[in-house]
Scaffold this motif. Structure first.
Motif, PDB file in Angstrom:
ATOM      1  N   THR A  16     -11.746 -11.095 -27.853  1.00 61.82           N
ATOM      2  CA  THR A  16     -10.287 -10.551 -27.884  1.00 61.82           C
ATOM      3  C   THR A  16      -9.892  -9.926 -26.579  1.00 61.82           C
ATOM      4  O   THR A  16      -8.806  -9.950 -26.222  1.00 61.82           O
ATOM      5  N   ILE A  17     -10.964  -9.163 -25.982  1.00 62.10           N
ATOM      6  CA  ILE A  17     -10.696  -8.469 -24.835  1.00 62.10           C
ATOM      7  C   ILE A  17     -11.047  -9.124 -23.842  1.00 62.10           C
ATOM      8  O   ILE A  17     -12.299  -9.390 -23.369  1.00 62.10           O
ATOM      9  N   VAL A  18      -9.892  -9.857 -22.905  1.00 63.49           N
ATOM     10  CA  VAL A  18     -10.434 -10.698 -21.893  1.00 63.49           C
ATOM     11  C   VAL A  18     -11.086  -9.847 -20.569  1.00 63.49           C
ATOM     12  O   VAL A  18     -10.622  -8.881 -20.510  1.00 63.49           O
ATOM     13  N   SER A  19     -11.630 -10.449 -19.805  1.00 63.71           N
ATOM     14  CA  SER A  19     -12.308  -9.954 -18.812  1.00 63.71           C
ATOM     15  C   SER A  19     -11.607  -9.260 -17.780  1.00 63.71           C
ATOM     16  O   SER A  19     -11.781  -8.449 -16.763  1.00 63.71           O
TER      17      SER A  19
ATOM     18  N   CYS B 291     -16.975 -11.779 -16.275  1.00 64.66           N
ATOM     19  CA  CYS B 291     -16.279 -12.985 -17.273  1.00 64.66           C
ATOM     20  C   CYS B 291     -16.475 -12.700 -18.565  1.00 64.66           C
ATOM     21  O   CYS B 291     -17.323 -11.817 -19.070  1.00 64.66           O
ATOM     22  N   ASN B 292     -16.031 -13.399 -19.467  1.00 62.34           N
ATOM     23  CA  ASN B 292     -16.210 -13.615 -20.835  1.00 62.34           C
ATOM     24  C   ASN B 292     -17.505 -14.621 -21.231  1.00 62.34           C
ATOM     25  O   ASN B 292     -17.245 -15.707 -20.755  1.00 62.34           O
TER      26      ASN B 292
ATOM     27  N   VAL C 280     -17.551 -19.797 -22.429  1.00 59.99           N
ATOM     28  CA  VAL C 280     -17.389 -19.223 -21.165  1.00 59.99           C
ATOM     29  C   VAL C 280     -16.124 -19.054 -20.670  1.00 59.99           C
ATOM     30  O   VAL C 280     -15.476 -20.139 -20.729  1.00 59.99           O
ATOM     31  N   VAL C 281     -15.328 -18.029 -20.309  1.00 60.98           N
ATOM     32  CA  VAL C 281     -13.991 -17.913 -20.016  1.00 60.98           C
ATOM     33  C   VAL C 281     -13.864 -17.176 -18.500  1.00 60.98           C
ATOM     34  O   VAL C 281     -14.312 -16.333 -18.266  1.00 60.98           O
ATOM     35  N   GLN C 282     -13.363 -18.286 -17.730  1.00 60.71           N
ATOM     36  CA  GLN C 282     -13.002 -17.959 -16.295  1.00 60.71           C
ATOM     37  C   GLN C 282     -11.646 -17.258 -16.321  1.00 60.71           C
ATOM     38  O   GLN C 282     -10.688 -17.919 -16.237  1.00 60.71           O
ATOM     39  N   GLY C 283     -11.600 -15.834 -15.832  1.00 63.65           N
ATOM     40  CA  GLY C 283     -10.590 -15.019 -15.446  1.00 63.65           C
ATOM     41  C   GLY C 283      -9.811 -15.430 -14.216  1.00 63.65           C
ATOM     42  O   GLY C 283     -10.680 -15.966 -13.525  1.00 63.65           O
ATOM     43  N   PRO C 284      -8.809 -14.918 -13.673  1.00 62.60           N
ATOM     44  CA  PRO C 284      -8.315 -15.397 -12.502  1.00 62.60           C
ATOM     45  C   PRO C 284      -9.052 -14.693 -11.418  1.00 62.60           C
ATOM     46  O   PRO C 284      -8.804 -15.113 -10.419  1.00 62.60           O
ATOM     47  N   HIS C 285      -9.755 -13.568 -11.771  1.00 59.19           N
ATOM     48  CA  HIS C 285     -10.396 -12.843 -10.875  1.00 59.19           C
ATOM     49  C   HIS C 285     -12.057 -13.448 -10.731  1.00 59.19           C
ATOM     50  O   HIS C 285     -12.639 -13.212  -9.785  1.00 59.19           O
TER      51      HIS C 285
END
Length: 284
Positions: free
Chosen positions: A120-123, A137-138, A153-158
């Motif tokens: 729920t809390i994105v990286s 990342c998550n 595995v979640v890739q944020g914009p950063h």
């Protein structure tokens, strides 16, 4: 970069099982928690899990012995100074996670990947307190982590492509099945779908359409789910559901995102599910 040492922050159900998964896969693992009592409970719980797996023939005594030999329990965050891959599995509260990531950035090697198990809390809400946002990342495991195969595995914009790819390869190396999300969204895939089911189940119960037992029965027998939504909330922790909804409400300001009254009342009474002995069901 070669990943040799893994660190897991938080020795609750998720953190302890993630640590054991990594140790059984051959990694040296540090399970870190500020509470010595929580670490002791984690040791006891993991020992029971492993004994059951040996009895069922899923693991040998030698595999379990080697797994525990690779697993270190520590209350010191400074013990993570040689970690290559860190997985944070602390309570679902943004301010606590931000403080943890700030400390992790200070004590871990600069090459280390810093991942959060949160769904729920994105990286991107954590990366800015570090000097290495490209390595944040998550990596979201499902409960129970010893059993559930999938990891999001979640890739944020950063998050750099290299970090995302290394995280996927790491998940493969611990014998799990990774799914890579190229964009952030709270809840990711599984929990966004599951959340809609949970909301409807709670609505039906609160409004007297059916009992929680019958709603669970419908989901398992008509929809072929392995576990009903209320039994699942008891398993993962009713307080987790509460914190997730509160986090969403704080972000959106929408009253509809608040935890259901039923959930809030159970948390206030300390009826958190299996870990407290009572939730929607009672446990011995």
């Amino acid at each position: 970069m070669t990943i040799k040492k893994v660190a897991v922050i938080g020795s609750g159900t998720m953190g302890s099982q993630i640590a054991m998964v990594c140790a059984l896969a051959g990694y040296d693992v540090i399970l870190q928690d500020i509470s010595e009592e929580s670490l002791e409970k984690a040791k006891e719980s993991l020992t029971e899990h492993m004994e059951r797996r040996i009895k069922k023939g899923r693991l040998t005594e030698e595999q379990v012995k080697e797994g525990f030999a690779r697993l270190t329990f520590s209350t010191s965050i400074h013990s993570l100074n040689t970690a290559d891959f860190v997985i944070e599995a602390a309570v679902e509260k943004l301010d606590i996670k931000r403080e943890i990531f700030k400390k992790l950035d200070e004590v871990t090697p600069k090459h280390a990947i810093l991942a959060t198990n949160s769904s729920t809390i994105v990286s991107s809400k954590l990366a800015d307190v570090t000097s290495r946002p490209d390595k944040v990342c998550n990596v979201h495991f499902f409960n129970p982590a010893l059993v559930m195969e999938l990891v999001e595995v979640v890739q944020g914009p950063h998050t750099s492509d290299q970090t995302a790819q290394m995280s996927v390869e790491f998940v493969n190396s611990i014998h799990k099945l990774p799914v890579l999300l190229k964009k952030e969204i709270s809840g990711f895939v599984a929990n966004r779908i599951l959340g809609k089911l949970m909301d409807e189940a709670v609505y039906l119960l609160e409004n007297g359409y059916a009992t929680h037992e019958d709603i669970d029965l419908v989901c398992t027998k008509a929809l072929n789910h392995p576990i009903g939504p209320f039994a699942l909330m008891d398993l993962t922790g009713i307080d987790v559901n509460y914190f997730v909804r509160m986090q969403r409400y704080q972000e959106s300001g929408n009253e509809s995102d608040k935890p259901a009254k039923l959930i809030q009342e159970k948390v206030e009474r300390g009826e958190l599910g299996r870990k407290s002995g009572k939730g929607f069901y009672t446990y011995s």
